[in-house]
Design an enzyme around this catalytic site. Structure first.
Site, PDB file in Angstrom:
ATOM      1  N   GLY C 149      18.553 -11.241  56.411  1.00  0.00           N
ATOM      2  CA  GLY C 149      17.421 -11.178  55.495  1.00  0.00           C
ATOM      3  C   GLY C 149      17.851 -10.577  54.167  1.00  0.00           C
ATOM      4  N   CYS C 150      16.994 -10.736  53.151  1.00  0.00           N
ATOM      5  CA  CYS C 150      17.363 -10.266  51.809  1.00  0.00           C
ATOM      6  C   CYS C 150      17.368  -8.748  51.730  1.00  0.00           C
ATOM      7  CB  CYS C 150      16.432 -10.877  50.764  1.00  0.00           C
ATOM      8  SG  CYS C 150      14.681 -10.825  51.169  1.00  0.00           S
ATOM      9  N   TYR C 151      16.290  -8.093  52.194  1.00  0.00           N
ATOM     10  CA  TYR C 151      16.275  -6.625  52.151  1.00  0.00           C
ATOM     11  C   TYR C 151      17.412  -6.038  52.986  1.00  0.00           C
ATOM     12  CZ  TYR C 151      11.565  -6.514  49.993  1.00  0.00           C
ATOM     13  OH  TYR C 151      10.488  -6.651  49.149  1.00  0.00           O
ATOM     14  N   THR C 153      20.333  -7.347  53.627  1.00  0.00           N
ATOM     15  CA  THR C 153      21.604  -7.545  52.920  1.00  0.00           C
ATOM     16  C   THR C 153      21.802  -6.471  51.861  1.00  0.00           C
ATOM     17  OG1 THR C 153      21.618  -9.939  53.282  1.00  0.00           O
ATOM     18  CG2 THR C 153      22.890  -9.127  51.407  1.00  0.00           C
ATOM     19  N   ALA C 154      20.801  -6.313  50.993  1.00  0.00           N
ATOM     20  CA  ALA C 154      20.924  -5.347  49.892  1.00  0.00           C
ATOM     21  C   ALA C 154      21.056  -3.922  50.421  1.00  0.00           C
ATOM     22  CB  ALA C 154      19.720  -5.454  48.966  1.00  0.00           C
TER      23      ALA C 154
END
Lengths: 346, 346, 346, 346
Positions: C149-151, C153-154
């Protein structure tokens, strides 16, 4: 005694904007707000920013009670508005209709531009087009106000003095307009999903926008001529605000052209002349129409540019200006105050 | 008799916002607006959106007349404000200072965070920190109001009930805040040139923001403890609006936590509890602080989120709230009305 | 010979982003694009900006052909992805799944956070979490990639070196993240209708976001500890871009902390160290994760801030990075080029 | 052997955009980047998003070395560009000038529209206007390319086929254009300070924009007639993107009009016909000009709408298209690839 008011279609953008303004009115009792979508819910539940206002606990009703109010604001789709306005008028109540249901005298435009046959052509004749700068006296005595569309408001205010004085070469009116996306309403559309409209802009309906017959109907009433308008609307990636850039050929020189406009609008409380082309940011939330008048001496074209809030002077605050005229409240009352407070910098 | 008011630094964003609000005040006479940049120009020339208001023709002066007004709003840089406030107070006039010149009791913070030595430490003691929800009674009798910064306003309102009741584990206060770009002021900066700030966001001053000593000074006054705050501000690509998301460990359960906040703020006219995290859009232009209180039961952290307009409750309308308290006008007067009108949807 | 690829769910934002990138790949033959919504239509008809690319005339199919491709990208909802991945794997094909269907080893999280029971727990064990900076070697041999997911990953890229070296005080990880609205997908929602999301920002799911179990699952794998994360996501009014601001207590000094991160990531082709907090604008369209590492010496908290494109490194370009690893293409191939070209200033 | 290239004015928006594109070119050696503001600094220090590219460590020089390069891109103000181009040509080098210094054959326009007398009128005659769709053959042999302005590019591409075939009624060309703010350059201006340009739009220079003589000069070359253009530009609150909405009277019917445009542009690699008015979002970063052709049968006006990236086809990628033609690289090389990659959705 309070004026009893009902808003039919109170959960759309123009309906909510009416509520923001009506919140100021001491003379008004809000008897009903109608929204099928939110029936039974309190205003503050659906729109939590209303939590601190006097309308906070009012609940949405499903159907309008045609006996309870004196004046009905219709902020519903065009076709049902035709029918509902008729019923309300039959009860000897008044209607301020924010839809296009009664805006165009030329009823043939309805099937072509709106997709339905108009059932009450005789009522079309009685409806008064609610642009106070043009039809103030008729509005005062009207029972049915056809509140103007946003593009027609911005464009007609840019054309009116010139049309009235007959200084426009026919067939040279070219209008390019820009509108914030709230003009497309509260209903969801792919094009206006935030990620897609972000950083975007485009022309749309470049040769056949619904507001064209409305503009031409008024233009022809004012000028007595059958003048067609070349009109291209564009999307601005903002919520509110509208610009109409109007070009037309004229023989007037620059000084006389500006003077003509200043003279015509010298007593108008909501038209503000600006020395540079108007910025949408500084009309948002207000009932102002900011205007700039110029002549391109190289080409002989006049350039008149107006800016309004499409939900303000282009819809709901103009509806309240019409309301003031109908009920005999001073025309500027509340609206001047509203306009001064709402404009924020930066 | 009218209260005479002067605005020093009237052409910045907080100065202009004061003018928007003062426009409503019947009790006030505006005797001077000061701006070196625009000396001699009328307000309407520089800011054409004021053309329709009663302040339209007032001209900017270069220097403040320290005899003409009763109350001076200072909306100028921190260092000159130190000096000017002293001079005004020496004339037995009152000062509402929107700079940081008198906000921090701990004067050692000035050289470290603001780059100058504070010359009037005794005045720092007399200055009252103008956050009415915390210091209302002192404000009423103050001659010098240190009007809070925007981040401290949003953050302290999120912390105050918990600090007062001593339910926070020290060393666990983590604050992440988001601010619209108007918070950086009217002065031009490459980072905030439109094409560069468009579609952008970033954290800045991630370990050493100027508002930290101001927040900690208040936190320590309220709690009686030396608590440090972990604070990271971020830029939001909008003009106005601020969110402060405050985390801290607590032993309270969710129900008690929410109850604590509701109880503390139950009579506050400008704090609005929301059932979902507050949206900046629906505080813009207003003096409201919208608040959401929650407990993350998995981790034992409270999450309190506030939203304000950085130029409203975070600056100018809060200054007017302090003004009302000082001059004995009802605290909500004009500001409640202002807040309801200014919030527009969508 | 070309690698045959199919995209299931090709009309959503991550599907289209895959197409933008696959357009570069000389080794790939695109055998199918699947979209029930647009079955039978050519790509250029639905998305006219593709008109000039080699994929312009490919038509959307309704159902995936499980025999035609070697590798399937799944860009469909979580629940159907569980089932479809199983079927494809049973055919001895490979799957890169952009949904959350196979991301979380702790299968109990599915009913609680995603609302369904996971049917293939044994497959969950075999799935490899596709964050190359952490699991590169496993990815190379995987048949089923759970693309992060994006969150997560960051956030995981901001935590990984510190977790691996065990320098974090448990229970002090506080994450605040900001996301552009494309992260919410192509489906229409009132909150993300342009006029409503314009000039707005707010926290959402402040205590229970779906990405929490995914982050904690990885955190616990890396650290061997049961660490919980305090996580608050916020909406940024932009289309693309994500910031994760991660705080945690540590005993390391600033120099050692920064050194630790630089050392761990020294060979990573898509991690860029920045000297100031990263800006979302300068990762948009790229596969980069920009990172900033700092220590707040006053409080003893590390502050690590990352910026990614939520549809790039947070979804589709990361999927292609995994693709390169799986098929044995050089990891940076096309993606480095893509990243350099896509970032535009201003 | 590599073509040696120098960029004079490399730190402005068009200069940086050239660097983004040159990064792709295998045939080019970048010998110098010139910027007085950043003399001695490395590219990556000033623009950290370049950190991962091959140009990362190049340092800005103060003055151009007129011996080191084969081709000089000038991205500096108009007046110094007049002089510098002359010097470079005297060394038998080539110039691609992104300023207006050599765009207008009618040298009288310079004092009136640009405020300076042009010193090299004979060079004006030799300069080739770098719009490949119109002057491709001349460009191939030119030593001095006057790279077109953004508004002229968008507008002339909308007019060219109609002018060439002589189907336009003189005195009826009305152009309304919209431009993102990057068109105003990197220099700071109050109007384009983020908080002020946010949510704003306005017309500017409504009767006398600098690009008018440039457009008319070309129009008259193409048509052989002295045709004047009525032109109003407007600001769009985005970073990049430009729309030109062009109206003119014609006797052609709709089918023939569209056919005329399709025929003229049938081999153009960077003109894309669209079935609806083009969206700026889907040309950003590219060298495309998207075009829509229609006839308003009610009024007899043609409506041709183009969209370009003002920094792409309106400046730097067009400069590279000219570069390809001059040096004999295939015209589409790199630029087709660049265009396909740069356009992102959403």
């Amino acid at each position: 005694m309070a004026i009893k008011v009902s808003i039919v279609g109170a959960s759309g953008y123009t309906g909510i904007e009416l509520l923001r303004i009506l919140n100021l009115y001491k003379e008004v009792e809000l008897v009903q707000i109608i929204s099928r979508e939110f029936e039974g819910k309190a205003l503050k539940e659906v729109f939590p920013f209303f939590i601190s206002t006097k309308f906070s606990d009012i609940k949405f009703d499903k159907e309008p009670d045609l006996d309870s109010a004196d004046i009905y604001f219709l902020a519903i789709p065009h076709e049902p508005a035709v029918e509902l306005a008729k019923k309300i008028l039959d009860k000897n109540k008044k209607v301020i209709d924010l839809s296009a249901a009664y805006r165009i005298k030329n009823f043939n435009a309805y099937p072509e531009f709106y997709g339905f046959e108009h059932s009450y052509k005789e009522l079309l004749d009685k409806a008064v087009y609610g642009l106070p700068e043009i039809h103030r006296d008729k509005i005062k005595n009207a029972n049915l106000i056809a509140n103007p569309g946003c593009y027609p408001t911005a464009t007609l205010l840019a054309l009116y003095p010139a049309l009235k004085e007959n200084i426009i070469d026919s067939d040279t009116i070219i209008v390019n307009a820009l509108s914030g996306i709230s003009g497309a309403g509260r209903g969801l559309k792919q094009k206006f999903h935030y990620p897609e409209a972000f950083s975007n802009s485009f022309a749309y309906n470049p040769t056949k926008h619904r507001h064209i017959p409305e503009m031409e109907d008024q233009i022809n009433q004012i000028s007595g001529k059958d003048i067609k308008v070349r009109f291209t609307p564009h999307i601005l990636p903002v919520s509110r605000g509208m610009i109409s850039t109007v070009n037309f050929k004229t023989n007037l020189n620059k000084k006389d052209l500006i003077e003509l406009y200043r003279l015509e609008y010298r007593y108008e409380p909501f038209i503000r002349f600006q020395k540079t082309p108007p910025e949408i940011k500084y009309v948002i939330g207000s009932n102002y129409c900011d205007i700039y008048v110029d002549l391109d001496e190289r080409t002989g074209y006049a350039v008149v540019i107006t800016a309004i809030d499409n939900l303000g002077k282009g819809a709901s605050s103009q509806a309240m200006q019409n309301f003031n005229l109908i009920v005999g409240i001073e025309e500027e009352k509340y609206l001047k105050n509203l306009s001064e407070i709402s404009i924020i910098y930066p």
